[in-house]
Every structure is written in C-alpha cells, then in structure tokens.
Design an enzyme around this catalytic site. Sequence first.
Site, PDB file in Angstrom:
ATOM      1  N   GLU A  64      24.198   9.287  14.950  1.00  0.00           N
ATOM      2  CA  GLU A  64      24.934   8.279  14.308  1.00  0.00           C
ATOM      3  C   GLU A  64      24.321   7.401  13.297  1.00  0.00           C
ATOM      4  OE1 GLU A  64      27.817   8.148  16.294  1.00  0.00           O
ATOM      5  OE2 GLU A  64      28.617   6.785  15.458  1.00  0.00           O
ATOM      6  N   GLU A 118      22.491   5.513  27.353  1.00  0.00           N
ATOM      7  CA  GLU A 118      22.397   4.551  26.010  1.00  0.00           C
ATOM      8  C   GLU A 118      23.665   3.811  25.541  1.00  0.00           C
ATOM      9  OE1 GLU A 118      22.325   8.582  23.761  1.00  0.00           O
ATOM     10  OE2 GLU A 118      21.114   9.571  25.246  1.00  0.00           O
ATOM     11  N   LYS A 150      26.468   3.041  22.786  1.00  0.00           N
ATOM     12  CA  LYS A 150      26.751   3.437  22.056  1.00  0.00           C
ATOM     13  C   LYS A 150      27.267   2.733  20.781  1.00  0.00           C
ATOM     14  CE  LYS A 150      31.682   5.165  22.046  1.00  0.00           C
ATOM     15  NZ  LYS A 150      32.153   5.645  20.804  1.00  0.00           N
ATOM     16  N   ASP A 179      28.050   1.930  16.731  1.00  0.00           N
ATOM     17  CA  ASP A 179      29.765   1.895  15.923  1.00  0.00           C
ATOM     18  C   ASP A 179      29.273   2.132  14.821  1.00  0.00           C
ATOM     19  OD1 ASP A 179      31.943   1.555  15.932  1.00  0.00           O
ATOM     20  OD2 ASP A 179      31.999  -0.507  16.027  1.00  0.00           O
ATOM     21  N   CYS A 228      31.843 -43.219  18.801  1.00  0.00           N
ATOM     22  CA  CYS A 228      31.292 -42.471  19.011  1.00  0.00           C
ATOM     23  C   CYS A 228      32.583 -42.515  20.677  1.00  0.00           C
ATOM     24  CB  CYS A 228      30.288 -42.957  19.223  1.00  0.00           C
ATOM     25  SG  CYS A 228      29.929 -41.858  21.005  1.00  0.00           S
ATOM     26  N   CYS A 252      27.349 -40.091  14.872  1.00  0.00           N
ATOM     27  CA  CYS A 252      27.006 -41.090  15.856  1.00  0.00           C
ATOM     28  C   CYS A 252      25.891 -41.721  15.229  1.00  0.00           C
ATOM     29  CB  CYS A 252      27.064 -41.404  17.963  1.00  0.00           C
ATOM     30  SG  CYS A 252      26.684 -42.512  17.492  1.00  0.00           S
ATOM     31  N   TYR A 283      20.546  11.220  19.285  1.00  0.00           N
ATOM     32  CA  TYR A 283      20.764  11.185  20.402  1.00  0.00           C
ATOM     33  C   TYR A 283      21.093  13.040  21.244  1.00  0.00           C
ATOM     34  CZ  TYR A 283      25.284  10.095  18.299  1.00  0.00           C
ATOM     35  OH  TYR A 283      27.062  10.303  17.871  1.00  0.00           O
ATOM     36  N   LYS A 306      32.661   0.506  27.494  1.00  0.00           N
ATOM     37  CA  LYS A 306      33.053   0.032  26.707  1.00  0.00           C
ATOM     38  C   LYS A 306      32.668  -1.677  27.078  1.00  0.00           C
ATOM     39  CE  LYS A 306      34.762   2.713  23.776  1.00  0.00           C
ATOM     40  NZ  LYS A 306      35.793   1.580  22.772  1.00  0.00           N
ATOM     41  N   GLU A 354       1.052  -1.759   0.062  1.00  0.00           N
ATOM     42  CA  GLU A 354      -0.188  -0.054  -0.250  1.00  0.00           C
ATOM     43  C   GLU A 354       0.865   0.779  -0.039  1.00  0.00           C
ATOM     44  OE1 GLU A 354      -4.021  -1.208   2.630  1.00  0.00           O
ATOM     45  OE2 GLU A 354      -1.601  -2.019   3.312  1.00  0.00           O
TER      46      GLU A 354
HETATM   47  S1  IVH Z   1      27.027  11.555  22.771  1.00  0.00           S
HETATM   48  C1  IVH Z   1      30.905  14.038  23.605  1.00  0.00           C
HETATM   49  N1  IVH Z   1      25.921   9.038  22.197  1.00  0.00           N
HETATM   50  O1  IVH Z   1      30.601   8.832  20.538  1.00  0.00           O
HETATM   51  C2  IVH Z   1      29.105  13.298  23.389  1.00  0.00           C
HETATM   52  N2  IVH Z   1      27.347  10.038  20.720  1.00  0.00           N
HETATM   53  O2  IVH Z   1      33.028   9.590  20.807  1.00  0.00           O
HETATM   54  C3  IVH Z   1      28.193  14.013  22.400  1.00  0.00           C
HETATM   55  N3  IVH Z   1      28.526   7.585  19.742  1.00  0.00           N
HETATM   56  O3  IVH Z   1      31.498  11.301  17.638  1.00  0.00           O
HETATM   57  C4  IVH Z   1      28.596  12.344  22.006  1.00  0.00           C
HETATM   58  N4  IVH Z   1      26.569   6.345  20.207  1.00  0.00           N
HETATM   59  O4  IVH Z   1      29.933   9.487  16.920  1.00  0.00           O
HETATM   60  C5  IVH Z   1      26.584  10.258  21.506  1.00  0.00           C
HETATM   61  N5  IVH Z   1      24.347   7.378  22.592  1.00  0.00           N
HETATM   62  C6  IVH Z   1      25.682   8.292  21.119  1.00  0.00           C
HETATM   63  C7  IVH Z   1      26.331   7.186  21.118  1.00  0.00           C
HETATM   64  C8  IVH Z   1      28.002   8.517  20.310  1.00  0.00           C
HETATM   65  C9  IVH Z   1      27.845   6.573  19.573  1.00  0.00           C
HETATM   66  C10 IVH Z   1      29.419   8.032  19.160  1.00  0.00           C
HETATM   67  C11 IVH Z   1      29.605   9.578  18.563  1.00  0.00           C
HETATM   68  C12 IVH Z   1      30.997  10.407  18.817  1.00  0.00           C
HETATM   69  C13 IVH Z   1      31.448   9.468  19.172  1.00  0.00           C
HETATM   70  C14 IVH Z   1      32.555  10.243  20.741  1.00  0.00           C
END
Ligand code: IVH
Length: 671
Positions: free
Chosen positions: A180, A117, A119, A121, A414, A432, A232, A320, A39
């Site tokens: 991001e 939140e 992070k 990549d 076996c 087996c 974000y 991390k 649709e």
């Molecule tokens: S906040 C300085 N939130 O991390 C704070 N950054 O190392 C502003 N990134 O360049 C960023 N997930 O590319 C924020 N949930 C998140 C993120 C995030 C990934 C990355 C972003 C930034 C880098 C900083």
Amino acid sequence: MAELSLQEARQRVEELRREIRKHNYYYYVLDSPIISDAEYDALMRELQELEARFPELYDPTSPTQQVGAPPQEEFRPVRHTLPMLSLANAFNEEEVREFDRRVKRLLDGGPVEYIVEPKYDGLAVELIYEDGVFTVGATRGDGEVGEDVTLNLKTIKSIPLVLREPEGRPLPKRLAVRGEVYMDIADFKRLNEERLAQGEPPFANPRNAAAGSLRQLDSRITARRPLKIFFYDVGQCEGIEFQTQEELLKTLPEFGLRVNPLFRKCGTIEEAIAFHHELEREREALPYESDGVVIKVDRFELRRRLGEIARAPRWAVAYKFSPRQATTRIKEIILQVGRTGAITPVALLEPVELAGATISRATLHNQEEIAAKDIRIGDLVLVERAGDVIPEVVKAIPEARTGEEREFVMPEHCPVCGSRLVRPEDEVLYRCPNISCPARIKESIRHFASKGALDIEGLGDKLVNQLVEKGLVREVADIFHLKREELVALERMGEKSAANLLEAIERSKQVPLSRFIYALGIRHVGERLAELLARHYATIEELMEATEEELQAVPEVGPEVARSISQFFSTEKNREAIKRLLEAGVRPIPERVEIEEARPLPLAGKRFVFTGALRAFTREEAEELVRRLGGEASSSVSRKTDYVVVGEAPGSKLAKAQELGVKVLSEEEFK
Ligand code: IVH
C-alpha cells in the site's frame, strides 16, 4: 575534488551506491538509521557529482535515480500476475466470529491461525522485481489490469530499485510484491499547508493526497511528495515460495522491502478481536490513517483450499474500526474551568455511541466558535471523537431545527467560585482569574497525577474532588503529606485502598524528569516537549535557570514556548511549589545521560556561543553544524558555556568570555 581516473571513479561510485543502499535499508526498513542525515546527504552528493562527471557510469538502479523522469503522455495498462482482490468487511465482533466459523467449516475443522495487520488507507500496488531489479509497478486498477506507474514508484524512497541480497538466500528470479502506498498524517498536513501557501487547493485526506501524488504523469512531482509504502502480500513469484503470511512478513524486509512490524499472529479469533480493540484504542497515535484491521488466514495452503468468492478471498476479512462521528442533540451548554483558569463551554448531549464509547459531553472549545458555527442549545449536532481526544461538536444540523433552540449566552462569572471572568485582549478564551478557585486546583492535581505525569494510581477524579473540598490538598505537594487516618475517614475509602494509594504516592516519587516537567502543567509544554526538554537539561534545577534564549536552542522550542517556560519558572509561587515537591521527596530521574550514551556525537554536551562575523559560514549555519554534531548553540555567554567562537568584529561576548574564563576559539580552531 582530486582528478580521478575512470577506473577509480567506477570503484568509488560502486562503493557509494552500496553504502547508500545499506543506509536506505537501515533507515526505511529497519527504521533505525546508523548515520546522521547530514552524513547521508554528503554521500548522496558525492555520488551525484561523480555520476555527473562520468556519464559512462550511468545505472538506472543507482540511488540517485529516485528523482523522477520527464512527463509521460499516459499510463500504460499492465495486467497483474494474479488478480488483485478486494476484501469483505466486518463491522462487529459477531460478523468476525461468523467469518471464523465459515473458515473452519470450509476446512472441516482443524486449527486455523490468523495474522492481523492494520488496514492502510492508501492505494494498493504491485511491483515486479526480476533478478532483484525493480522493473514494473502498477496500481490495482480494476483488479485485473492496473496503470503502469513504474516511474512514479521509483521516486518513493522506501522502494528499493534493487533488492538487498539476504545472506544464504539467492534472489528470486521473479518477485511480484504487493503493498500500500500511503502518506503519513503529519506529511499530509505539511503538504496541504504548502499547497495553501501557494494558492493550490488542499487534498481532502491522506488517501487522496497519496493517490493524487502517485497518479502524476510527471514523476518529478511525485518525487517531491512524501509517499511511503508498506508491503503485505505477493503475487506470482518464481524462485521463492512462502508457507505462511508470518514467513512472508519476516522475509520481505530481508530483501529490503519495508513491512510494518505492527502485526500479530493470533491462535484464536478472540485474540484477533482483542488486537483489533487494542489498535482501535491506539489509533490516534499511529502516524498513518487506518480504518480497521485485516484478519488473514496465516497458512497459504489453507488459503488455496478456501479460495475466493465475488472478487474477495474467503481467507481474509477487513474488520473496520467504529465510526468516529455520530449525530445527537445538545441538552445544555455548561462551562468547565481548566487548571490555568481557561473556561471551556461544554455541550451536554443525549448519550450516543461513538467509537466504542458512550458519549454524553463534547467540547465546544470557546464561545467564538459557538457563535461562528451557530450552535444552539437543543440543536441536533454532528459530534466526533478521535481516539483519546475529548469528543467535539463538529457542526450543527440547522435543517433539523424546530424553533425551540436557544442561543448560548456567555455567563459573566465563574460557575465554580463566582469570580468575574476576564478575557485577555489577544485571546479567544475567557479565564477565571482566581488562582484559588477550587476548580483550578482540582484540575491541576488531576493533571499532576495523570498517566503521562506522575501516574498515581487510585488518585481519580472523585477522590481529588473530596481531597480538595475537605481542604486536605490545597496544592500538589500536599499529596505527599497525606496520612492514613485522613484517607480512611473519606467516603468509599477502606484501609486497603488507603494503603494502596499511599503506596502508589510513594512510588510516584521516582519519576523520569520528562514526566515531572509535564506534570508541572506549564502552558504549551505537552508530553513531547517535556521529553525534548528532559533530553536537553539533566536536572529540573538546570531547566529552571535556563534563559529564554537558551531554551530556544532546544529542538521545537520557539519564542512563544520559551517565554511560557521562562515565565513559569520565574513565578515565585511556582518555584515555591517545586521546592516543596522536592522537599517532600520527589526525585526526578535524569534522562539526558542515557541518550548521550546511545549515540555519542563528537560535540555532545558542549555549549557554543558565536560572536562576530565568520568567513566560511553564516551564524545560522555554524549553529546548525554544532547542533548536528550533538552540541548546543546559544546566544549568550554564561559559566555553562564551553566555547566562544570569535569571528571578525566580535561584540561584548568576547569580553564576557574572558571575564568568566570560558575558552575562546578562532574560526580556524572551530573548523
Ligand atoms: S491484503 C485481498 N492487507 O485493502 C487481500 N490489503 O479491500 C489482499 N489494504 O486493495 C490485500 N491494508 O488496498 C491487505 N494490511 C493489508 C491492507 C490491505 C489495506 C487494502 C488494499 C486492498 C484493499 C482491499
């Protein structure tokens, strides 16, 4: 299409644009579409056609404009409204607590709340909306000046070209919003497959794929790449102000800006740490790659007081996840027998810390792989653990060899029951062949009781071993006939645990059909496929009677899977085992009904069979149409068929339909 006046066309175009924007919002921001893809495509096509016929209705913010523009020479530099900072890293709980102590010290005590939140990549970008219209977007660059990738960003479907106007709130004069750009793992894999098929080099990871796609001088290429965005943060805005991160994350979606709902407000740093661990455990289930969490002070006022140092804010930290790879040594290679008899060589390792757990075994998959990777007993190896998945040996490090290493030789028998192992011609695995091999029985019972299956709490590995070894359980249905006296006689089993176990067994009898199907351990039927089958078939009996052809009408079921399912249910021993389970009181709960109620489609539950050539559609198109409208298309007529659609030169299916009294439709009636 009827002749339209310009006036009428303008009206319809505006209506379509409004409608499509609304659906974009439901789809991308709320993640819950309210119309079908077909649709949506129809609305889009109508808009495209009208815009082509009436060029005077061109509007750069029309949803049709997200397809890319002719190539650029280069990316223009853009200065960010405020610097785009980077984040300091923390690798363990202590470093996170240290971050918390520093925050509180700088703020002279007082309560601090955090937002945590994932992070992402991907690549950070800043987008400017002026009076609600997306004007400029840039990459992070060096943090001060980035590259103008506006045209490319405009092709990303989850980026609105115009903001949605929330009720009772004016659009800000200027909104600088940050987020991001990333690629889902599944989309990344698909893209790489396509690239390989076309002889192009694959991308190393989703991040590189996202970066490579966004930094295309030809935005028409970007338009074909499955990029997404999570917002974000904001830069410098006019006409809007946020007090907290929580408010920001809740407000942006109202403007149609996609925010990940997976964030948590934490009153203490310990809660933030707990959320990190929670996400780390679920990491593999996320559709995108995440290498940690970002812990942010919630209040913007506090952030201003904390300031920044060395290009990183003092109010946030990236915590991390632990690395998923490590090196260790293989002490021995043993064989493990699975529930289908499949033999897996397993490396016994010197214990090593990996992704939050101590690992002492890793799978080597099969003996061909050991040979191909030249992995030897005594080798130093790289091991990897991806979430809940069994750790695996990635490769050997031959440079570290001493000459003491031994090659692995595949045993002929076996290790559990001594049967001679067999290797089916078209397979890499040895098996087996003994269906009564205790290892196989144990594994099938473990699987049956596991979390995604009947989830019988307390029926763990050690207990299964005892039950099988004592002869109390020879097949899954025996679980339901266990007696209190038998249980209390076992090692480490008191009255209380026996009672708990019996209760858990009793509870497990009421099981959603999908989990029951999964519990049966049919080859190729994992949790997801079991769910799809349970949506399709209301009862286990119906599934048991399905033909291979009918099974292939279930989404994601191909010929191989259909064959495996049909073979499983035509094996007398399996039918007998299911019968015994049902007799023992196991009651699979149907799931199909709920789904149909949730989204009633006009042909829901109706089964169609086509015979003869249709004029307006190919067979495939007609079947696809039926499925889109909620019905099922199969290729053979049975009593369960609702309609047989007859085209030119119909085959024997017409006779069969008449014989069974199934309703026959002409192509016109079908349409
Ligand atoms: S906040 C300085 N939130 O991390 C704070 N950054 O190392 C502003 N990134 O360049 C960023 N997930 O590319 C924020 N949930 C998140 C993120 C995030 C990934 C990355 C972003 C930034 C880098 C900083």
